[in-house]
Write an enzyme that holds these catalytic residues in place. Structure first.
Site, PDB file in Angstrom:
ATOM      1  N   ARG A  19      21.301   8.161  52.892  1.00  0.00           N
ATOM      2  CA  ARG A  19      20.951   6.678  51.844  1.00  0.00           C
ATOM      3  C   ARG A  19      20.553   5.837  52.318  1.00  0.00           C
ATOM      4  O   ARG A  19      19.813   5.161  51.808  1.00  0.00           O
ATOM      5  CB  ARG A  19      22.363   6.544  51.344  1.00  0.00           C
ATOM      6  N   ARG A  64      13.163   3.460  43.603  1.00  0.00           N
ATOM      7  CA  ARG A  64      13.007   3.986  44.693  1.00  0.00           C
ATOM      8  C   ARG A  64      12.296   4.227  45.162  1.00  0.00           C
ATOM      9  O   ARG A  64      11.872   4.244  46.381  1.00  0.00           O
ATOM     10  CB  ARG A  64      14.363   4.748  43.939  1.00  0.00           C
ATOM     11  N   ARG A 123      34.305   0.161  49.256  1.00  0.00           N
ATOM     12  CA  ARG A 123      34.014   0.141  47.409  1.00  0.00           C
ATOM     13  C   ARG A 123      34.979   1.025  46.707  1.00  0.00           C
ATOM     14  O   ARG A 123      35.434   1.871  46.731  1.00  0.00           O
ATOM     15  CB  ARG A 123      32.621   0.568  46.814  1.00  0.00           C
ATOM     16  N   LYS A 133      23.276  -4.547  44.243  1.00  0.00           N
ATOM     17  CA  LYS A 133      22.434  -4.890  42.506  1.00  0.00           C
ATOM     18  C   LYS A 133      23.564  -4.477  41.475  1.00  0.00           C
ATOM     19  O   LYS A 133      23.898  -4.907  40.499  1.00  0.00           O
ATOM     20  CB  LYS A 133      21.955  -2.802  42.998  1.00  0.00           C
ATOM     21  N   ARG A 157      33.026   6.770  45.588  1.00  0.00           N
ATOM     22  CA  ARG A 157      32.534   7.818  44.860  1.00  0.00           C
ATOM     23  C   ARG A 157      32.084   8.190  46.372  1.00  0.00           C
ATOM     24  O   ARG A 157      32.395   8.223  47.597  1.00  0.00           O
ATOM     25  CB  ARG A 157      30.511   6.917  45.247  1.00  0.00           C
TER      26      ARG A 157
HETATM   27  P1  AP5 Z   1      27.312  -2.795  44.335  1.00  0.00           P
HETATM   28  O1  AP5 Z   1      26.975  -3.739  43.275  1.00  0.00           O
HETATM   29  O2  AP5 Z   1      28.531  -1.088  44.007  1.00  0.00           O
HETATM   30  O3  AP5 Z   1      26.065  -1.728  44.829  1.00  0.00           O
HETATM   31  P2  AP5 Z   1      24.986  -1.461  44.877  1.00  0.00           P
HETATM   32  O4  AP5 Z   1      23.556  -2.711  45.768  1.00  0.00           O
HETATM   33  O5  AP5 Z   1      24.957  -1.224  43.574  1.00  0.00           O
HETATM   34  O6  AP5 Z   1      24.744  -0.026  45.708  1.00  0.00           O
HETATM   35  P3  AP5 Z   1      24.503   1.455  45.278  1.00  0.00           P
HETATM   36  O7  AP5 Z   1      25.666   2.474  46.370  1.00  0.00           O
HETATM   37  O8  AP5 Z   1      25.380   1.437  44.213  1.00  0.00           O
HETATM   38  O9  AP5 Z   1      23.656   1.776  45.628  1.00  0.00           O
HETATM   39  P4  AP5 Z   1      22.539   2.984  45.679  1.00  0.00           P
HETATM   40  O10 AP5 Z   1      21.053   2.442  45.929  1.00  0.00           O
HETATM   41  O11 AP5 Z   1      23.031   4.228  46.894  1.00  0.00           O
HETATM   42  O12 AP5 Z   1      23.061   4.080  44.661  1.00  0.00           O
HETATM   43  P5  AP5 Z   1      22.729   4.303  43.155  1.00  0.00           P
HETATM   44  O13 AP5 Z   1      23.669   4.464  42.165  1.00  0.00           O
HETATM   45  O14 AP5 Z   1      21.822   3.357  42.825  1.00  0.00           O
HETATM   46  O15 AP5 Z   1      28.581  -3.162  45.845  1.00  0.00           O
HETATM   47  C1  AP5 Z   1      29.220  -2.256  46.727  1.00  0.00           C
HETATM   48  C2  AP5 Z   1      29.610  -3.406  47.023  1.00  0.00           C
HETATM   49  O16 AP5 Z   1      30.083  -4.412  47.552  1.00  0.00           O
HETATM   50  C3  AP5 Z   1      31.199  -3.226  45.863  1.00  0.00           C
HETATM   51  O17 AP5 Z   1      31.873  -3.021  46.504  1.00  0.00           O
HETATM   52  C4  AP5 Z   1      31.007  -4.125  45.636  1.00  0.00           C
HETATM   53  O18 AP5 Z   1      32.068  -5.403  44.619  1.00  0.00           O
HETATM   54  C5  AP5 Z   1      30.579  -5.283  46.996  1.00  0.00           C
HETATM   55  N1  AP5 Z   1      29.722  -6.430  46.801  1.00  0.00           N
HETATM   56  C6  AP5 Z   1      29.024  -6.788  46.066  1.00  0.00           C
HETATM   57  N2  AP5 Z   1      28.150  -7.960  46.100  1.00  0.00           N
HETATM   58  C7  AP5 Z   1      29.161  -8.828  47.391  1.00  0.00           C
HETATM   59  C8  AP5 Z   1      28.994  -9.656  47.652  1.00  0.00           C
HETATM   60  N3  AP5 Z   1      28.027 -10.375  47.398  1.00  0.00           N
HETATM   61  N4  AP5 Z   1      30.425 -10.332  48.660  1.00  0.00           N
HETATM   62  C9  AP5 Z   1      30.763  -9.159  48.896  1.00  0.00           C
HETATM   63  N5  AP5 Z   1      30.993  -8.011  48.847  1.00  0.00           N
HETATM   64  C10 AP5 Z   1      30.312  -7.440  47.628  1.00  0.00           C
HETATM   65  O19 AP5 Z   1      22.383   5.519  43.354  1.00  0.00           O
HETATM   66  C11 AP5 Z   1      22.758   6.308  43.817  1.00  0.00           C
HETATM   67  C12 AP5 Z   1      22.564   8.433  44.032  1.00  0.00           C
HETATM   68  O20 AP5 Z   1      21.449   8.498  42.366  1.00  0.00           O
HETATM   69  C13 AP5 Z   1      21.359   8.014  45.132  1.00  0.00           C
HETATM   70  O21 AP5 Z   1      21.324   8.357  45.966  1.00  0.00           O
HETATM   71  C14 AP5 Z   1      20.302   9.340  44.524  1.00  0.00           C
HETATM   72  O22 AP5 Z   1      21.094  10.650  44.853  1.00  0.00           O
HETATM   73  C15 AP5 Z   1      20.413   9.323  42.479  1.00  0.00           C
HETATM   74  N6  AP5 Z   1      19.359   8.298  42.162  1.00  0.00           N
HETATM   75  C16 AP5 Z   1      19.817   7.041  41.334  1.00  0.00           C
HETATM   76  N7  AP5 Z   1      17.960   6.222  41.352  1.00  0.00           N
HETATM   77  C17 AP5 Z   1      17.364   7.271  41.754  1.00  0.00           C
HETATM   78  C18 AP5 Z   1      16.020   6.861  41.562  1.00  0.00           C
HETATM   79  N8  AP5 Z   1      15.591   5.718  41.049  1.00  0.00           N
HETATM   80  N9  AP5 Z   1      15.203   8.616  41.936  1.00  0.00           N
HETATM   81  C19 AP5 Z   1      16.162   9.041  42.469  1.00  0.00           C
HETATM   82  N10 AP5 Z   1      17.387   9.327  42.274  1.00  0.00           N
HETATM   83  C20 AP5 Z   1      17.791   8.256  42.205  1.00  0.00           C
HETATM   84 MG    MG Z   2      25.251   0.433  42.733  1.00  0.00          MG
END
Ligand code: AP5
Ligand code: MG
Ligand code: ZN
Length: 220
Positions: free
Chosen positions: A171, A88, A127, A13, A160
């Site tokens: 998660r 979410r 990552r 994402k 992270r």
């Molecule tokens: P990356 O693009 O970083 O993936 P991502 O989908 O953004 O994954 P996240 O871990 O950020 O998602 P998340 O939803 O768990 O975390 P968030 O920060 O939102 O890609 C991942 C890796 O793969 C990278 O190394 C990249 O280079 C590689 N990659 C990407 N595409 C690729 C491809 N096509 N091929 C190969 N490699 C590839 O949330 C974190 C925390 O915040 C949550 O746990 C919660 O506590 C809180 N939070 C955030 N939003 C909310 C919400 N709306 N409600 C409640 N709590 C929330």
């Molecule tokens: Mg992310």
């Protein structure tokens, strides 16, 4: 244009939001990034959300919806943005619809980036994130030009805290329990587009862009 990127942790994402927002000149709005910045600053919001994030749990809807609504009021989100990691939960999705309709606007499309679980685990364990601008890298699939430094801003790269194996498992569980039902929510509204997230990064961006250009190809 208001675009939601849906997908499990590690689906890509953040990677895609960065690319698509650049191509379309739209703001990239990520609740996870907003929360991590608050934790770094150790401000009131940061102290409130830290414990949930460390455990891999969702921050309560009330807090998340407030933070997102404030961000959407920013001048750069007046005509659109790319939402990464929000909504979410069904409650967040309903709150977003309400806010958008009060503004006389609506979500255009929710793009689901589909990636199998084994691949998600590989992606998260390799990552690295920029401390300054939050750009994601991967030690195998998208390494930075200079080890440990962000290509875009020169910031320091770090891993992270919630990318530890046990936290990733939590998660993923939270994702399947609380976020996966949103696929049905957007599908019923005729707004869901599915993209194969196993493809190369540029290929995934290309497919997302074609969905954004051709609203009619959206799948139910
Ligand atoms: P990356 O693009 O970083 O993936 P991502 O989908 O953004 O994954 P996240 O871990 O950020 O998602 P998340 O939803 O768990 O975390 P968030 O920060 O939102 O890609 C991942 C890796 O793969 C990278 O190394 C990249 O280079 C590689 N990659 C990407 N595409 C690729 C491809 N096509 N091929 C190969 N490699 C590839 O949330 C974190 C925390 O915040 C949550 O746990 C919660 O506590 C809180 N939070 C955030 N939003 C909310 C919400 N709306 N409600 C409640 N709590 C929330
Ligand atoms: Mg992310
Ligand atoms: Zn950076």
């Amino acid at each position: 244009m208001f675009v939601i990127l849906l997908g499990a942790p590690g689906a890509g994402k953040g990677t895609q939001a960065e690319i698509i927002s650049g191509k379309l000149g739209l703001a990239h709005v990520a609740t996870g990034d907003l929360f991590r910045q608050a934790v770094e600053k150790n401000d009131m919001l940061g102290r409130l959300v830290k414990g949930y994030m460390e455990k891999g749990l969702l921050v309560p809807d009330e807090v998340t919806i407030r933070v997102l609504s404030e961000r959407l009021n920013g001048p750069d989100c007046r005509t659109g943005c790319i939402l990464d990691g929000f909504p979410r939960t069904l409650e967040q999705a309903r709150a977003l619809d309400k806010t958008m309709s009060e503004r006389g606007q609506a979500v255009d499309v929710a793009v689901y980036i589909e990636v199998p679980e084994a691949e998600l685990l590989k992606r998260l364990s390799g990552r690295w994130i920029c401390r300054k601008c939050q750009a994601p890298y991967h030690e195998v699939s998208s390494p930075p030009k200079v080890a440990g430094r962000c290509d875009k801003c020169g910031g320091e790269l770090y891993q992270r805290a919630d990318d530890k194996k046990e936290t990733v498992r939590e998660r993923l569980k939270v994702y399947f329990d609380q976020t996966a039902p949103l696929l049905d929510y957007y599908s019923k509204k005729g707004k869901l587009a599915r993209v194969d997230g196993r493809l190369a990064i540029e290929e995934v961006s290309g497919r997302i862009m074609s969905h954004l250009h051709a609203g009619s190809t959206r799948t139910k």
